[in-house]
Design a protein around this motif. Structure first.
Motif, PDB file in Angstrom:
ATOM      1  N   UNK A   1      53.055  33.444 -37.609  1.00 24.22           N
ATOM      2  CA  UNK A   1      53.104  32.550 -36.463  1.00 24.22           C
ATOM      3  C   UNK A   1      52.801  33.324 -35.182  1.00 24.22           C
ATOM      4  N   UNK A   2      52.331  32.636 -34.130  1.00 23.81           N
ATOM      5  CA  UNK A   2      51.976  33.339 -32.887  1.00 23.81           C
ATOM      6  C   UNK A   2      53.186  33.720 -32.048  1.00 23.81           C
ATOM      7  N   UNK A   3      54.331  33.179 -32.355  1.00 24.08           N
ATOM      8  CA  UNK A   3      55.561  33.455 -31.620  1.00 24.08           C
ATOM      9  C   UNK A   3      56.737  32.924 -32.421  1.00 24.08           C
ATOM     10  N   UNK A   4      57.902  32.954 -31.810  1.00 22.19           N
ATOM     11  CA  UNK A   4      59.093  32.439 -32.466  1.00 22.19           C
ATOM     12  C   UNK A   4      59.044  30.907 -32.449  1.00 22.19           C
ATOM     13  N   UNK A   5      59.036  30.247 -33.611  1.00 24.35           N
ATOM     14  CA  UNK A   5      58.982  28.779 -33.604  1.00 24.35           C
ATOM     15  C   UNK A   5      60.122  28.139 -32.818  1.00 24.35           C
ATOM     16  N   UNK A   6      61.253  28.816 -32.714  1.00 27.03           N
ATOM     17  CA  UNK A   6      62.393  28.252 -31.979  1.00 27.03           C
ATOM     18  C   UNK A   6      62.092  28.089 -30.496  1.00 27.03           C
ATOM     19  N   UNK A   7      61.109  28.832 -29.988  1.00 23.44           N
ATOM     20  CA  UNK A   7      60.754  28.749 -28.568  1.00 23.44           C
ATOM     21  C   UNK A   7      59.667  27.714 -28.285  1.00 23.44           C
ATOM     22  N   UNK A   8      59.173  27.063 -29.318  1.00 29.09           N
ATOM     23  CA  UNK A   8      58.074  26.112 -29.150  1.00 29.09           C
ATOM     24  C   UNK A   8      58.605  24.762 -28.668  1.00 29.09           C
ATOM     25  N   UNK A   9      58.100  24.312 -27.533  1.00 26.81           N
ATOM     26  CA  UNK A   9      58.484  23.011 -26.983  1.00 26.81           C
ATOM     27  C   UNK A   9      57.477  21.924 -27.346  1.00 26.81           C
TER      28      UNK A   9
ATOM     29  N   UNK B   1      63.437  24.618 -33.475  1.00 26.51           N
ATOM     30  CA  UNK B   1      64.696  24.000 -33.048  1.00 26.51           C
ATOM     31  C   UNK B   1      64.678  23.544 -31.593  1.00 26.51           C
ATOM     32  N   UNK B   2      63.744  24.053 -30.800  1.00 26.25           N
ATOM     33  CA  UNK B   2      63.641  23.636 -29.403  1.00 26.25           C
ATOM     34  C   UNK B   2      62.515  22.661 -29.146  1.00 26.25           C
ATOM     35  N   UNK B   3      62.007  22.084 -30.207  1.00 29.44           N
ATOM     36  CA  UNK B   3      60.830  21.226 -30.101  1.00 29.44           C
ATOM     37  C   UNK B   3      61.137  19.943 -29.327  1.00 29.44           C
ATOM     38  N   UNK B   4      60.191  19.553 -28.475  1.00 32.53           N
ATOM     39  CA  UNK B   4      60.334  18.312 -27.724  1.00 32.53           C
ATOM     40  C   UNK B   4      59.192  17.334 -27.985  1.00 32.53           C
ATOM     41  N   UNK B   5      58.008  17.858 -28.333  1.00 32.55           N
ATOM     42  CA  UNK B   5      56.838  17.002 -28.553  1.00 32.55           C
ATOM     43  C   UNK B   5      56.032  17.530 -29.734  1.00 32.55           C
TER      44      UNK B   5
ATOM     45  N   UNK C   1      62.680  17.632 -38.611  1.00 30.00           N
ATOM     46  CA  UNK C   1      62.638  17.670 -37.146  1.00 30.00           C
ATOM     47  C   UNK C   1      63.946  17.143 -36.560  1.00 30.00           C
ATOM     48  N   UNK C   2      64.430  17.791 -35.521  1.00 30.93           N
ATOM     49  CA  UNK C   2      65.660  17.367 -34.855  1.00 30.93           C
ATOM     50  C   UNK C   2      65.452  16.030 -34.143  1.00 30.93           C
ATOM     51  N   UNK C   3      66.525  15.320 -33.824  1.00 29.22           N
ATOM     52  CA  UNK C   3      66.392  14.066 -33.076  1.00 29.22           C
ATOM     53  C   UNK C   3      65.848  14.297 -31.668  1.00 29.22           C
ATOM     54  N   UNK C   4      65.210  13.264 -31.128  1.00 29.75           N
ATOM     55  CA  UNK C   4      64.749  13.305 -29.744  1.00 29.75           C
ATOM     56  C   UNK C   4      63.363  13.872 -29.541  1.00 29.75           C
ATOM     57  N   UNK C   5      62.637  14.170 -30.618  1.00 26.61           N
ATOM     58  CA  UNK C   5      61.282  14.718 -30.506  1.00 26.61           C
ATOM     59  C   UNK C   5      60.283  13.567 -30.507  1.00 26.61           C
ATOM     60  N   UNK C   6      59.379  13.573 -29.532  1.00 31.17           N
ATOM     61  CA  UNK C   6      58.359  12.530 -29.444  1.00 31.17           C
ATOM     62  C   UNK C   6      57.133  12.934 -30.269  1.00 31.17           C
ATOM     63  N   UNK C   7      56.680  12.001 -31.100  1.00 33.19           N
ATOM     64  CA  UNK C   7      55.472  12.201 -31.899  1.00 33.19           C
ATOM     65  C   UNK C   7      54.351  11.377 -31.283  1.00 33.19           C
ATOM     66  N   UNK C   8      53.250  12.049 -30.941  1.00 31.58           N
ATOM     67  CA  UNK C   8      52.117  11.387 -30.297  1.00 31.58           C
ATOM     68  C   UNK C   8      50.866  11.566 -31.154  1.00 31.58           C
ATOM     69  N   UNK C   9      50.052  10.528 -31.222  1.00 29.50           N
ATOM     70  CA  UNK C   9      48.804  10.665 -31.969  1.00 29.50           C
ATOM     71  C   UNK C   9      47.637  10.861 -31.008  1.00 29.50           C
ATOM     72  N   UNK C  10      46.428  10.907 -31.585  1.00 32.23           N
ATOM     73  CA  UNK C  10      45.249  11.262 -30.784  1.00 32.23           C
ATOM     74  C   UNK C  10      44.361  10.050 -30.537  1.00 32.23           C
TER      75      UNK C  10
END
Length: 314
Positions: free
Chosen positions: A33-41, A62-66, A84-93
């Motif tokens: 991975x390019x970084x720690x997945x926990x830091x990915x928003x 764990x810090x995912x928001x979108x 995925x934790x609660x509160x994460x928005x899933x957006x399509x293209x």
């Protein structure tokens, strides 16, 4: 605090990205991975990768928001929302694939009607043989799944002198072009269509929608075009109709997918297959970049995001 944004396109190649986030490039092509997945928003899902690659980092984010996909369909992500934790928005293209997918839908339709695969095989054998083939002109086309892609398909049909376009979607409504019929009216509408084009998302309601009953209601000699998702069609039922020669098909998506060597669909009569290439064309990259710049600008400025399909846990 700086937030990481994982992008499947090199961030230095995307003009106009807003300042603030820490942009990291990961297209799923490397194990690390390019970084720690926990830091990915914001996780922009790698494009044209299989489902296991796309979902691999989700549990650790764990810090995912979108979650932002670069596909119109999000079924491979919704099938794994338990990661995925609660509160994460899933957006399509939405807005990225309409041009390419509608273009391919017309290409498959025209190639199948005019017998292009047979001419290509004859060319390989240096054999000159003319044939009388049906035109798209004066035909009735039924579009199943009248969203952005379905509407874009109709845009392109306008130049081909089709006699009638029938629009069908999950819910009926009226548009400037005319009525959009609900799925419940499909049984009565199918016998009227010379060409049926599938552009619906894959949901519990549409999985297996095109079953033996659906196919039996299509008129003799009709063409089925699938630019939606493979599991929308019951493959065994379709094979039965193709074997009898009553229907023909043009499929950009299949079930299973990828279609394995030796599968009977490869050699079924009257079928044209392309390997899920509705989206990837030269039209993809500029539209994807515009979407990402707009969406990330909204995220940084705490503005409403575009095309939110769902919020986990809601």
């Amino acid at each position: 605090m700086t937030q990481d944004v994982w992008l499947p396109l090199p961030p230095e190649e995307i003009r106009g990205l807003p300042e603030g986030p820490n942009y990291l490039f990961w297209d799923g092509g490397r194990q690390e991975f390019p970084g720690d997945p926990a830091d990915c928003a914001v996780y922009v899902v790698p494009y044209m990768r299989r489902e296991p690659v796309k979902i691999r980092p989700l549990r650790a984010m764990t810090g995912l928001r979108v979650i932002q996909t670069l596909t119109a369909g999000v079924d491979d992500i919704t099938a794994n929302l338990g990661l995925v934790a609660p509160g994460v928005r899933l957006c399509n293209a939405r807005g990225v694939h309409e041009t390419s997918t509608a273009e391919l839908a017309l290409t498959l339709t025209l190639a199948s009607l005019r017998g292009i695969p047979g001419f290509v095989r004859a060319q390989d054998e240096e054999h000159w043989q003319g044939a009388f083939r049906p035109a798209l002109a004066d035909r009735t086309v039924l579009i199943v799944g009248y969203g952005a892609i379905g509407s874009a398909i109709e845009d392109r049909l306008a130049a081909f002198e089709v006699e009638r376009v029938i629009r069908v979607a999950r819910s009926g409504r009226t548009t400037a072009r005319g009525a959009v019929h609900p799925f419940t009216e499909l049984p009565a509408l199918l016998p009227e269509a010379d060409v049926v084009i599938l552009s619906t998302p894959l949901t519990d309601e549409t999985r297996g929608l095109v079953d033996a009953g659906f196919l039996a209601r299509m008129k003799d000699g009709a063409l089925l075009v699938n630019v939606a998702r493979g599991p929308v069609v019951d493959t065994a039922a379709l094979l039965g109709e193709l074997a009898g020669g009553r229907l023909t098909a043009a499929l950009d998506v299949t079930d299973p997918e990828p279609l394995p060597p030796g599968h009977p669909l490869w050699r079924a009569p009257g079928v044209l297959i392309t390997p899920h290439v509705g989206g990837p064309s030269s039209a993809f990259r500029p539209r994807a970049e515009r979407l990402l710049v707009d969406q990330l600008t909204r995220f940084v400025n705490h503005e409403p995001l575009r095309d939110v399909v769902l919020t986990t846990g809601a």
